[in-house]
Design an enzyme around this catalytic site. Sequence first.
Site, short mmCIF file in Angstrom:
data_model
loop_
_atom_site.label_atom_id
_atom_site.label_comp_id
_atom_site.label_asym_id
_atom_site.label_seq_id
_atom_site.Cartn_x
_atom_site.Cartn_y
_atom_site.Cartn_z
N CYS A 23 38.40 26.36 30.18
CA CYS A 23 38.27 27.74 30.67
C CYS A 23 38.51 28.79 29.59
O CYS A 23 38.29 29.98 29.82
CB CYS A 23 39.21 27.98 31.85
SG CYS A 23 38.70 27.07 33.31
N HIS A 68 26.83 40.72 37.08
CA HIS A 68 26.02 40.52 35.87
C HIS A 68 26.62 41.19 34.65
O HIS A 68 25.90 41.65 33.76
CB HIS A 68 24.56 40.95 36.09
CG HIS A 68 23.80 39.95 36.91
ND1 HIS A 68 23.94 39.86 38.27
CD2 HIS A 68 22.94 38.98 36.55
CE1 HIS A 68 23.19 38.88 38.71
NE2 HIS A 68 22.58 38.31 37.70
N GLU A 130 35.85 31.06 43.19
CA GLU A 130 35.34 31.01 41.82
C GLU A 130 34.28 29.92 41.68
O GLU A 130 33.30 30.07 40.94
CB GLU A 130 36.49 30.76 40.85
CG GLU A 130 36.11 30.88 39.41
CD GLU A 130 37.31 30.75 38.50
OE1 GLU A 130 37.85 31.80 38.09
OE2 GLU A 130 37.72 29.61 38.20
ZN LIG Z 1 35.85 30.27 34.78
#
Ligand SMILES: [Zn+2]
Length: 140
Positions: A23, A68, A130
Amino acid sequence: MTTVVRRVGFSAGHRVWGHEHECSNVHGHNYEVYFHATAEHLDDVGRVIDFRILKQRLGGWIERHWDHGFICHEADAEVRDALATIAGQKLFLLPGNPTAENLASYLLREVGPRELAGTGVRLVRVVLWETPNCFAEVSL
Ligand SMILES: [Zn+2]
């Protein structure tokens, strides 16, 4: 208490600064946010609020600032400086790492009160997915 829930989806890039594994790479997600809103009384039509208003105000904020674009820890100078070299890059500086937990908390504590001011409605919970497997939930 009656609560209504409005879903808003968006796509954004981020990285979790200081993360021990993958991550810490610059990458992105298709997020889903569930805004839980309540009011002292239902309106004359029998609603907490018109769902459309939640979409316009909360979804509108997300569209302007996060969708975006790239969400960056304000102290992550490496990414901030790199993205500054791209003309017109949409960049949002968050006062903390852009984890699902911090994004949900920012929406609940900063964006909600501001965007819903004057409606008589308040957010009581934000659930932010997420990935299809992971979400964070923040409540007042
Ligand atoms: Zn992530």
